[in-house]
Design an enzyme around this catalytic site. Structure first.
Site, short mmCIF file in Angstrom:
data_model
loop_
_atom_site.label_atom_id
_atom_site.label_comp_id
_atom_site.label_asym_id
_atom_site.label_seq_id
_atom_site.Cartn_x
_atom_site.Cartn_y
_atom_site.Cartn_z
N HIS A 225 -17.22 63.41 -41.94
CA HIS A 225 -18.67 63.63 -41.92
C HIS A 225 -19.39 62.33 -42.29
O HIS A 225 -19.39 61.92 -43.45
CB HIS A 225 -19.08 64.74 -42.90
CG HIS A 225 -20.56 64.99 -42.88
ND1 HIS A 225 -21.15 65.92 -42.05
CD2 HIS A 225 -21.57 64.39 -43.56
CE1 HIS A 225 -22.46 65.89 -42.23
NE2 HIS A 225 -22.75 64.97 -43.14
N HIS B 62 -24.51 64.70 -38.09
CA HIS B 62 -23.07 64.40 -38.17
C HIS B 62 -22.80 63.53 -36.96
O HIS B 62 -23.03 63.96 -35.82
CB HIS B 62 -22.26 65.71 -38.15
CG HIS B 62 -20.78 65.53 -38.19
ND1 HIS B 62 -19.96 66.22 -39.06
CD2 HIS B 62 -19.95 64.73 -37.45
CE1 HIS B 62 -18.69 65.87 -38.86
NE2 HIS B 62 -18.67 64.96 -37.87
N HIS C 85 -22.13 61.56 -33.73
CA HIS C 85 -21.54 62.00 -32.46
C HIS C 85 -22.02 61.10 -31.33
O HIS C 85 -23.16 60.62 -31.35
CB HIS C 85 -21.88 63.46 -32.16
CG HIS C 85 -23.34 63.76 -32.22
ND1 HIS C 85 -24.04 63.96 -33.39
CD2 HIS C 85 -24.26 63.91 -31.23
CE1 HIS C 85 -25.30 64.21 -33.13
NE2 HIS C 85 -25.47 64.17 -31.81
P1 AMP Z 1 -28.39 65.15 -31.12
O1 AMP Z 1 -29.78 65.52 -30.62
O2 AMP Z 1 -27.98 63.76 -30.74
O3 AMP Z 1 -28.23 65.45 -32.60
O4 AMP Z 1 -27.39 66.07 -30.33
C1 AMP Z 1 -26.90 67.28 -30.80
C2 AMP Z 1 -26.25 67.96 -29.63
O5 AMP Z 1 -25.43 68.98 -30.14
C3 AMP Z 1 -27.25 68.62 -28.67
O6 AMP Z 1 -27.06 68.10 -27.37
C4 AMP Z 1 -26.89 70.10 -28.75
O7 AMP Z 1 -26.99 70.74 -27.50
C5 AMP Z 1 -25.46 70.07 -29.26
N1 AMP Z 1 -25.01 71.21 -30.03
C6 AMP Z 1 -25.64 71.79 -31.07
N2 AMP Z 1 -24.89 72.81 -31.57
C7 AMP Z 1 -23.76 72.86 -30.81
C8 AMP Z 1 -22.59 73.68 -30.82
N3 AMP Z 1 -22.44 74.67 -31.71
N4 AMP Z 1 -21.63 73.45 -29.90
C9 AMP Z 1 -21.78 72.46 -28.99
N5 AMP Z 1 -22.85 71.64 -28.94
C10 AMP Z 1 -23.82 71.84 -29.83
ZN ZN Z 2 -20.43 67.26 -40.70
#
Ligand code: AMP
Ligand code: ZN
Length: 115
Positions: free
Chosen positions: A46, A96, A98
């Site tokens: 994390h 987190h 990504h």
């Molecule tokens: P960000 O706006 O860069 O924080 O991107 C977060 C991404 O996570 C978004 O594109 C969401 O659609 C995706 N997201 C949120 N919750 C989930 C989940 N449970 N499983 C898969 N993707 C998710």
């Molecule tokens: Zn996390």
């Protein structure tokens, strides 16, 4: 970390459509895709965002990029975008770290994307 949606997914407490996994990274499908192909490359550690990356995380960050490249190859993508949203003003919603892997557009078609 408690109540972190991506910690729950990477530790298998919550479901996700997982494409690939290593000791340190999980690649899974974004539930609200912003492109024909949209995966998230997520560290098991994390780290809230790029802002909090430490010197000791440099190998992990390189691994994140390699996993994104390998995922793109597995998905048969010739071209794609890799995007980090950083902070609320940068469009980051999940705190987190990504990497967004985006692709699947028609060949030779110019594209723009917001994630
Ligand atoms: P960000 O706006 O860069 O924080 O991107 C977060 C991404 O996570 C978004 O594109 C969401 O659609 C995706 N997201 C949120 N919750 C989930 C989940 N449970 N499983 C898969 N993707 C998710
Ligand atoms: Zn996390």
């Amino acid at each position: 970390m408690d109540n972190c949606v991506f910690c729950k997914i990477t530790s298998k407490q919550s479901p996700a459509e997982i494409l690939m996994e290593s000791d340190d990274v999980v690649v899974f499908k974004d539930i609200y895709p912003s492109a024909p192909v949209h995966y998230l490359v997520v560290s098991k550690k994390h780290i809230p965002s790029i802002k909090e990356v430490l010197h000791e995380d440099e190998v992990l960050m390189g691994h994140l990029i390699h996993m994104a490249r390998d995922a793109a190859e597995k998905l048969g993508l010739n071209g794609y975008k890799l995007v980090f949203n950083v902070g609320k003003e940068g469009g980051q919603i999940v705190d987190h770290i990504h990497l967004h892997l985006l692709g699947g557009w028609a060949k030779n078609k110019a594209n723009t994307v917001n994630v």
